[in-house]
Write a protein that holds these residues in place. Structure first.
Motif, PDB file in Angstrom:
ATOM      1  N   THR A  29       0.814  -1.223   0.000  1.00  0.00           N
ATOM      2  CA  THR A  29       0.000   0.000   0.000  1.00  0.00           C
ATOM      3  C   THR A  29       0.844   1.268   0.000  1.00  0.00           C
ATOM      4  N   GLU A  30       2.063   1.202   0.550  1.00  0.00           N
ATOM      5  CA  GLU A  30       2.902   2.394   0.634  1.00  0.00           C
ATOM      6  C   GLU A  30       3.797   2.584  -0.585  1.00  0.00           C
ATOM      7  N   LYS A  31       3.768   1.645  -1.506  1.00  0.00           N
ATOM      8  CA  LYS A  31       4.644   1.713  -2.660  1.00  0.00           C
ATOM      9  C   LYS A  31       4.097   2.672  -3.715  1.00  0.00           C
ATOM     10  N   VAL A  32       5.006   3.278  -4.443  1.00  0.00           N
ATOM     11  CA  VAL A  32       4.610   4.154  -5.539  1.00  0.00           C
ATOM     12  C   VAL A  32       3.935   3.318  -6.621  1.00  0.00           C
ATOM     13  N   SER A  33       2.780   3.768  -7.080  1.00  0.00           N
ATOM     14  CA  SER A  33       2.084   3.074  -8.162  1.00  0.00           C
ATOM     15  C   SER A  33       1.625   4.111  -9.181  1.00  0.00           C
ATOM     16  N   PHE A  34       1.510   3.679 -10.413  1.00  0.00           N
ATOM     17  CA  PHE A  34       1.127   4.577 -11.497  1.00  0.00           C
ATOM     18  C   PHE A  34      -0.141   4.078 -12.183  1.00  0.00           C
ATOM     19  N   ARG A  35      -0.958   5.019 -12.646  1.00  0.00           N
ATOM     20  CA  ARG A  35      -2.126   4.700 -13.463  1.00  0.00           C
ATOM     21  C   ARG A  35      -1.802   5.009 -14.918  1.00  0.00           C
ATOM     22  N   VAL A  36      -2.459   4.306 -15.831  1.00  0.00           N
ATOM     23  CA  VAL A  36      -2.275   4.580 -17.256  1.00  0.00           C
ATOM     24  C   VAL A  36      -3.272   5.668 -17.661  1.00  0.00           C
ATOM     25  N   LEU A  37      -2.763   6.725 -18.315  1.00  0.00           N
ATOM     26  CA  LEU A  37      -3.594   7.863 -18.703  1.00  0.00           C
ATOM     27  C   LEU A  37      -3.571   8.040 -20.221  1.00  0.00           C
ATOM     28  N   PRO A 209      15.766  -5.340   9.795  1.00  0.00           N
ATOM     29  CA  PRO A 209      15.050  -4.946   8.573  1.00  0.00           C
ATOM     30  C   PRO A 209      14.605  -3.494   8.575  1.00  0.00           C
ATOM     31  N   SER A 210      14.548  -2.851   9.747  1.00  0.00           N
ATOM     32  CA  SER A 210      14.130  -1.445   9.789  1.00  0.00           C
ATOM     33  C   SER A 210      15.156  -0.536   9.113  1.00  0.00           C
ATOM     34  N   LYS A 211      16.370  -1.042   8.917  1.00  0.00           N
ATOM     35  CA  LYS A 211      17.405  -0.235   8.277  1.00  0.00           C
ATOM     36  C   LYS A 211      17.396  -0.361   6.753  1.00  0.00           C
ATOM     37  N   PHE A 212      16.539  -1.241   6.233  1.00  0.00           N
ATOM     38  CA  PHE A 212      16.450  -1.375   4.787  1.00  0.00           C
ATOM     39  C   PHE A 212      15.744  -0.151   4.215  1.00  0.00           C
ATOM     40  N   ASP A 213      16.289   0.424   3.174  1.00  0.00           N
ATOM     41  CA  ASP A 213      15.597   1.523   2.509  1.00  0.00           C
ATOM     42  C   ASP A 213      15.631   1.287   1.003  1.00  0.00           C
ATOM     43  N   ASP A 214      14.543   1.691   0.364  1.00  0.00           N
ATOM     44  CA  ASP A 214      14.374   1.474  -1.064  1.00  0.00           C
ATOM     45  C   ASP A 214      14.837   2.731  -1.797  1.00  0.00           C
ATOM     46  N   LYS A 215      16.075   2.731  -2.236  1.00  0.00           N
ATOM     47  CA  LYS A 215      16.639   3.918  -2.890  1.00  0.00           C
ATOM     48  C   LYS A 215      15.964   4.191  -4.234  1.00  0.00           C
ATOM     49  N   TYR A 216      15.535   3.133  -4.916  1.00  0.00           N
ATOM     50  CA  TYR A 216      14.835   3.336  -6.187  1.00  0.00           C
ATOM     51  C   TYR A 216      13.483   4.012  -5.948  1.00  0.00           C
ATOM     52  N   GLU A 217      12.797   3.607  -4.877  1.00  0.00           N
ATOM     53  CA  GLU A 217      11.522   4.233  -4.510  1.00  0.00           C
ATOM     54  C   GLU A 217      11.736   5.712  -4.175  1.00  0.00           C
ATOM     55  N   ASP A 218      12.815   6.007  -3.450  1.00  0.00           N
ATOM     56  CA  ASP A 218      13.128   7.402  -3.116  1.00  0.00           C
ATOM     57  C   ASP A 218      13.376   8.223  -4.373  1.00  0.00           C
ATOM     58  N   ALA A 219      14.064   7.627  -5.351  1.00  0.00           N
ATOM     59  CA  ALA A 219      14.339   8.335  -6.601  1.00  0.00           C
ATOM     60  C   ALA A 219      13.051   8.601  -7.372  1.00  0.00           C
ATOM     61  N   LEU A 220      12.122   7.635  -7.344  1.00  0.00           N
ATOM     62  CA  LEU A 220      10.825   7.835  -8.001  1.00  0.00           C
ATOM     63  C   LEU A 220      10.051   8.973  -7.340  1.00  0.00           C
ATOM     64  N   LEU A 221      10.064   9.021  -5.994  1.00  0.00           N
ATOM     65  CA  LEU A 221       9.367  10.081  -5.274  1.00  0.00           C
ATOM     66  C   LEU A 221       9.973  11.445  -5.578  1.00  0.00           C
ATOM     67  N   GLU A 222      11.298  11.494  -5.705  1.00  0.00           N
ATOM     68  CA  GLU A 222      11.961  12.740  -6.059  1.00  0.00           C
ATOM     69  C   GLU A 222      11.543  13.198  -7.454  1.00  0.00           C
ATOM     70  N   LEU A 223      11.415  12.250  -8.379  1.00  0.00           N
ATOM     71  CA  LEU A 223      10.939  12.560  -9.725  1.00  0.00           C
ATOM     72  C   LEU A 223       9.524  13.121  -9.672  1.00  0.00           C
ATOM     73  N   ILE A 224       8.651  12.485  -8.876  1.00  0.00           N
ATOM     74  CA  ILE A 224       7.252  12.929  -8.761  1.00  0.00           C
ATOM     75  C   ILE A 224       7.178  14.330  -8.168  1.00  0.00           C
TER      76      ILE A 224
END
Length: 290
Positions: A29-37, A209-224
């Motif tokens: 639920t917390e992951k970045v998701s995209f809709r097709v437009l 596991p609390s130290k795991f971070d999704d750097k690709y997700e962070d990059a997507l959020l920065e793009l958004i």
């Protein structure tokens, strides 16, 4: 809001039965998701079924599942006919064997689910089964029909509840030899192996596991965020691609030195004493705090 159960049924140990429910361990639920437009209108689009021969869209209720035969013909099967297929594991997980969880190879482990009693009446029987497995340090094997497939599963105690992990069938798992078979046996140098072991010792840590971070997700959020603010998309930072090591011994020694230097700098910064305040001369006025 409590998560919706993925399955409801019964857990059975010989003649002892209790109602249980399965809940997904993983959430997206917390992951970045995209809709097709539609690029021109900005409106969301939807997928529709069309006939592969006529190209005409299907109306409500026109679609039906089909199983393709060897001759290319299809057997038509309605959804309610599939739902009517019921076997014991559709509603009951019977614990028919017990194993040491560590004896199950990791390649057979698939998807985890939390198992909890479904009602107050089932809590005592659930606790007895859970505590018995915990006491013997064993995990139970069972079968369950989940998402229209019967799946072997392993169930083990976890705190006040249990965790179920679906297992892959043996004929769906590629055995290691099919991939590793062409790797040649190499006699490694003892000194280089010991250097590698020292590097491992330097990097030893506790699993957190609390130290795991999704750097690709962070990059997507920065793009958004950039696009939302009307800025250009941030330029990707070029990262050098690693290449094969030419001199393995030198690379190991340099790695060990680099790790040792990093560890020394980190420990010295933690142990560095606070700077002493200069002594105030006798008779000099003390500075008032703002």
């Amino acid at each position: 809001m409590a998560p919706r159960p993925a399955w409801k049924g019964y857990l059975k140990l010989s003649l002892v039965t209790c109602a249980v429910e399965l809940t997904n361990v993983v959430t997206h639920t917390e992951k970045v998701s995209f809709r097709v437009l539609n690029r021109k209108t900005g409106n969301t689009v939807k997928r529709i079924y069309v006939d592969s021969e006529t190209g005409k869209p299907l109306g409500d209720g026109d679609e039906i599942k089909g199983y393709e035969l060897d001759d290319g013909d299809f057997v038509h099967i309605d959804e309610d006919e599939i739902e009517a297929v019921q076997i014991e594991s559709s509603h009951t997980m019977a614990l028919d064997g017990f194993v040491d969880k560590a004896s199950i190879q990791q390649i057979y482990l698939d998807t985890p689910y939390y198992v909890a009693p479904a009602d107050k009446v089932s809590e005592e029987a659930f606790a007895v089964i859970r505590d018995a497995m915990a006491g013997k340090k064993m995990a139970g094997l069972a079968r369950i029909v989940l998402y229209s497939r019967e799946r072997p599963v392993v169930i083990e105690p976890l705190g006040k509840g249990m965790v179920l992990t679906t297992l892959r069938y043996d004929n769906t798992v590629r055995q290691p030899d099919t991939v590793f078979g062409d790797i040649k046996a190499v006699k490694t140098d003892q000194e280089m192996t010991e250097l590698a072991e020292l590097i491992i010792d330097k990097k030893k840590a506790k699993f957190d596991p609390s130290k795991f971070d999704d750097k690709y997700e962070d990059a997507l959020l920065e793009l958004i965020r950039a696009k939302k603010a009307g800025r250009k998309a941030p330029k990707a930072k070029a990262t050098p691609k690693p290449s094969n090591v030419v001199n393995l011994f030198d690379a190991l020694k340099k790695s060990l030195s680099a790790d040792a230097g990093t560890a020394k700098a980190s420990s010295s910064s933690k142990a560095k004493p606070a700077a002493k305040r200069p002594k105030t001369k006798a008779g000099a006025p003390k500075r008032k705090s703002a």
